[in-house]
Design a protein around this motif. Structure first.
Motif, PDB file in Angstrom:
ATOM      1  N   ALA A 187      63.304  59.967   0.716  1.00 48.81           N
ATOM      2  CA  ALA A 187      64.425  60.268  -0.077  1.00 48.81           C
ATOM      3  C   ALA A 187      65.584  60.627   1.081  1.00 48.81           C
ATOM      4  O   ALA A 187      65.428  60.956   2.309  1.00 48.81           O
ATOM      5  CB  ALA A 187      64.581  61.064  -1.199  1.00 48.81           C
ATOM      6  N   ASP A 188      66.889  60.846   0.878  1.00 52.33           N
ATOM      7  CA  ASP A 188      67.828  61.476   1.442  1.00 52.33           C
ATOM      8  C   ASP A 188      67.836  62.695   1.077  1.00 52.33           C
ATOM      9  O   ASP A 188      67.826  63.200  -0.119  1.00 52.33           O
ATOM     10  CB  ASP A 188      69.260  60.874   1.033  1.00 52.33           C
ATOM     11  N   LEU A 189      68.403  63.741   2.102  1.00 52.09           N
ATOM     12  CA  LEU A 189      68.371  65.286   1.607  1.00 52.09           C
ATOM     13  C   LEU A 189      69.671  65.812   1.957  1.00 52.09           C
ATOM     14  O   LEU A 189      69.877  65.504   3.169  1.00 52.09           O
ATOM     15  CB  LEU A 189      66.996  65.788   2.466  1.00 52.09           C
ATOM     16  N   ASP A 190      70.499  66.206   1.017  1.00 48.15           N
ATOM     17  CA  ASP A 190      71.506  66.815   1.382  1.00 48.15           C
ATOM     18  C   ASP A 190      71.052  68.407   1.566  1.00 48.15           C
ATOM     19  O   ASP A 190      70.663  69.156   0.749  1.00 48.15           O
ATOM     20  CB  ASP A 190      72.584  66.877   0.170  1.00 48.15           C
ATOM     21  N   LEU A 191      71.313  68.750   2.937  1.00 43.75           N
ATOM     22  CA  LEU A 191      71.040  70.102   3.249  1.00 43.75           C
ATOM     23  C   LEU A 191      71.667  71.261   2.695  1.00 43.75           C
ATOM     24  O   LEU A 191      71.209  72.277   2.331  1.00 43.75           O
ATOM     25  CB  LEU A 191      71.026  70.094   4.720  1.00 43.75           C
ATOM     26  N   VAL A 192      73.097  71.124   2.394  1.00 39.79           N
ATOM     27  CA  VAL A 192      73.832  72.018   1.711  1.00 39.79           C
ATOM     28  C   VAL A 192      73.002  72.288   0.301  1.00 39.79           C
ATOM     29  O   VAL A 192      73.007  73.324  -0.177  1.00 39.79           O
ATOM     30  CB  VAL A 192      75.382  71.738   1.682  1.00 39.79           C
ATOM     31  N   ALA A 193      72.892  71.025  -0.441  1.00 45.97           N
ATOM     32  CA  ALA A 193      72.421  71.192  -1.756  1.00 45.97           C
ATOM     33  C   ALA A 193      70.896  71.884  -1.743  1.00 45.97           C
ATOM     34  O   ALA A 193      70.586  72.697  -2.715  1.00 45.97           O
ATOM     35  CB  ALA A 193      72.179  69.906  -2.389  1.00 45.97           C
ATOM     36  N   HIS A 194      70.165  71.598  -0.627  1.00 48.60           N
ATOM     37  CA  HIS A 194      68.904  72.072  -0.505  1.00 48.60           C
ATOM     38  C   HIS A 194      68.795  73.692  -0.100  1.00 48.60           C
ATOM     39  O   HIS A 194      68.083  74.469  -0.613  1.00 48.60           O
ATOM     40  CB  HIS A 194      68.362  71.507   0.405  1.00 48.60           C
TER      41      HIS A 194
END
Length: 147
Positions: A39-46
């Motif tokens: 998947a794509d991972l948004d580091l801020v959201a993570h």
């Protein structure tokens, strides 16, 4: 350890997805890689649970090096979390921000490190207040890169 406040988390920036490769990477002997993107991972959201209360700080010094925080590392600090014993915290001590571990020795609270060159700082006798809890540390491994 001295700190430089770099700024707040941008709460209106659009998410940036970085490909997340499925499976795990071994840190020991090589193994066949899973050859697909999960998947794509948004580091801020993570990495950031409370964006409006989260700041980036730059670490300076060696007092936390044995805790994995090196000079120049980027710290993610959540000001909405309650500092508890054992947390790595940003504490304002006599007007200066410092990064240490909140510890209890006997019946008194101290700021401590695992670097033996630094003595515990008692919270009593100083003007102290918790500024935030360090939730993540971004440490550069590749020479020539910076965060």
């Amino acid at each position: 350890m001295h700190l430089t406040v770099l700024g707040r988390v941008d709460t209106i920036a659009p998410p940036v997805g970085i490909p997340l490769v499925g499976g795990f990477v071994r840190a020991g002997f090589p193994s066949p890689a899973d050859d697909y993107i999960e998947a794509d991972l948004d580091l801020v959201a993570h990495l950031i649970q409370h964006p409006s209360a989260t700041f980036y700080l730059r670490a300076k010094g060696t007092s936390m090096i044995d805790d994995g925080i090196h000079d120049g590392d980027l710290l993610i600090v959540d000001r909405s979390l309650t500092a508890r014993r054992g947390h790595v915290v940003i504490m304002c001590v006599d007007g200066d921000l410092t990064c240490k571990r909140l510890s209890k020795i006997g019946d008194r609270y101290y700021l401590t490190t695992t670097n033996p060159n630094f003595k515990p700082i008692p919270l009593s006798g100083h003007d102290c207040h918790a500024w935030g809890v360090v939730t993540h540390n971004i440490h550069v491994l590749a020479p020539g890169f910076s965060v």
